[in-house]
Motif scaffolding. Structure first.
Motif, mmCIF file in Angstrom:
data_model
loop_
_atom_site.group_PDB
_atom_site.id
_atom_site.type_symbol
_atom_site.label_atom_id
_atom_site.label_comp_id
_atom_site.label_asym_id
_atom_site.label_seq_id
_atom_site.Cartn_x
_atom_site.Cartn_y
_atom_site.Cartn_z
ATOM 1 N N VAL A 211 -6.841 8.778 -0.071
ATOM 2 C CA VAL A 211 -6.330 7.718 -0.930
ATOM 3 C C VAL A 211 -7.238 6.502 -0.760
ATOM 4 O O VAL A 211 -7.808 6.293 0.309
ATOM 5 C CB VAL A 211 -4.855 7.365 -0.582
ATOM 6 C CG1 VAL A 211 -4.745 6.786 0.805
ATOM 7 C CG2 VAL A 211 -4.251 6.425 -1.597
ATOM 8 N N ASN A 212 -7.402 5.740 -1.817
ATOM 9 C CA ASN A 212 -8.136 4.482 -1.745
ATOM 10 C C ASN A 212 -7.101 3.374 -1.612
ATOM 11 O O ASN A 212 -6.218 3.238 -2.465
ATOM 12 C CB ASN A 212 -8.984 4.280 -2.995
ATOM 13 C CG ASN A 212 -9.867 3.054 -2.918
ATOM 14 O OD1 ASN A 212 -9.392 1.958 -2.646
ATOM 15 N ND2 ASN A 212 -11.145 3.245 -3.154
ATOM 16 N N TYR A 213 -7.187 2.579 -0.558
ATOM 17 C CA TYR A 213 -6.152 1.564 -0.325
ATOM 18 C C TYR A 213 -6.022 0.588 -1.489
ATOM 19 O O TYR A 213 -4.940 0.053 -1.733
ATOM 20 C CB TYR A 213 -6.389 0.822 1.001
ATOM 21 C CG TYR A 213 -7.401 -0.296 0.947
ATOM 22 C CD1 TYR A 213 -7.013 -1.584 0.610
ATOM 23 C CD2 TYR A 213 -8.736 -0.058 1.244
ATOM 24 C CE1 TYR A 213 -7.937 -2.609 0.561
ATOM 25 C CE2 TYR A 213 -9.655 -1.083 1.190
ATOM 26 C CZ TYR A 213 -9.260 -2.354 0.852
ATOM 27 O OH TYR A 213 -10.184 -3.363 0.801
ATOM 28 N N GLU A 214 -7.099 0.355 -2.230
ATOM 29 C CA GLU A 214 -7.029 -0.579 -3.356
ATOM 30 C C GLU A 214 -6.190 -0.036 -4.503
ATOM 31 O O GLU A 214 -5.786 -0.785 -5.386
ATOM 32 C CB GLU A 214 -8.435 -0.928 -3.834
ATOM 33 C CG GLU A 214 -9.195 -1.767 -2.813
ATOM 34 C CD GLU A 214 -10.602 -2.119 -3.250
ATOM 35 O OE1 GLU A 214 -11.158 -1.451 -4.147
ATOM 36 O OE2 GLU A 214 -11.156 -3.074 -2.675
ATOM 37 N N GLU A 215 -5.898 1.264 -4.489
ATOM 38 C CA GLU A 215 -5.048 1.877 -5.505
ATOM 39 C C GLU A 215 -3.584 1.941 -5.070
ATOM 40 O O GLU A 215 -2.735 2.424 -5.805
ATOM 41 C CB GLU A 215 -5.570 3.274 -5.841
ATOM 42 C CG GLU A 215 -6.956 3.229 -6.474
ATOM 43 C CD GLU A 215 -7.578 4.597 -6.668
ATOM 44 O OE1 GLU A 215 -6.931 5.616 -6.338
ATOM 45 O OE2 GLU A 215 -8.713 4.649 -7.152
ATOM 46 N N VAL A 216 -3.291 1.454 -3.864
ATOM 47 C CA VAL A 216 -1.934 1.428 -3.331
ATOM 48 C C VAL A 216 -1.366 0.030 -3.569
ATOM 49 O O VAL A 216 -2.029 -0.968 -3.291
ATOM 50 C CB VAL A 216 -1.939 1.765 -1.820
ATOM 51 C CG1 VAL A 216 -0.551 1.624 -1.230
ATOM 52 C CG2 VAL A 216 -2.496 3.160 -1.601
ATOM 53 N N ASP A 217 -0.137 -0.035 -4.102
ATOM 54 C CA ASP A 217 0.480 -1.332 -4.384
ATOM 55 C C ASP A 217 0.482 -2.215 -3.154
ATOM 56 O O ASP A 217 0.802 -1.777 -2.045
ATOM 57 C CB ASP A 217 1.917 -1.156 -4.881
ATOM 58 C CG ASP A 217 1.983 -0.581 -6.274
ATOM 59 O OD1 ASP A 217 0.989 -0.694 -7.027
ATOM 60 O OD2 ASP A 217 3.043 -0.013 -6.624
ATOM 61 N N HIS B 130 -1.417 -3.147 2.328
ATOM 62 C CA HIS B 130 -1.477 -1.871 1.618
ATOM 63 C C HIS B 130 -1.016 -0.801 2.605
ATOM 64 O O HIS B 130 -1.766 -0.427 3.515
ATOM 65 C CB HIS B 130 -2.904 -1.558 1.156
ATOM 66 C CG HIS B 130 -3.473 -2.561 0.221
ATOM 67 N ND1 HIS B 130 -3.369 -2.442 -1.148
ATOM 68 C CD2 HIS B 130 -4.154 -3.711 0.452
ATOM 69 C CE1 HIS B 130 -3.981 -3.473 -1.722
ATOM 70 N NE2 HIS B 130 -4.458 -4.254 -0.770
#
Length: 125
Positions: free
Chosen positions: A6-12, A19
């Motif tokens: 997962v890319n942390y920038e894609e996590v709310d 994140h």
């Protein structure tokens, strides 16, 4: 598949900095959070006595201060700080953005105390 990515920038983002990666990565034995802290940002003072989390804060970018039991600890890029569950902690960011990776090792117990699951709740922002 033997891995999850997962890319942390894609996590709310929660609390304007955090994140939380444990849910999207479906971790069972570790909590992981990336904190991108804006200038002047402060986390809520908290401890993990109730869930017995020990934590490691790794500053990967910038400078910040972590207050541990009222003791300010200056952090600069590359510093790692271990925190026992009972210690109160608060991130206080300075005049520039900083970034932390927060790692938590929860106790082996679910919220009912049955002892057969890792408790991953309790990250405060």
């Amino acid at each position: 598949m033997s891995y999850r990515k997962v890319n942390y920038e894609e996590v709310d983002q929660v609390s304007s900095a955090m994140h939380f990666l444990s849910d999207p990565l479906e971790t069972e034995q570790v909590g992981v959070t990336v904190a991108r802290c804006d200038p002047g940002w402060k986390s809520k003072p908290h401890d993990h006595t109730d869930n017995d989390h020990e934590e490691v804060y790794v500053l990967i970018e910038g400078e910040a201060e972590v207050v541990v039991d009222d003791d300010p600890v200056a952090m600069e890029t590359g510093d790692a700080l271990w925190l026992p569950p009972e210690s109160t902690r608060q991130i206080r960011n300075g005049d520039r953005e900083s970034a932390f990776v927060l790692v938590s090792a929860p106790s082996i117990a679910d919220e009912d105390g049955d002892g057969d699951e890792w408790l991953l709740s309790g990250f405060a922002g």
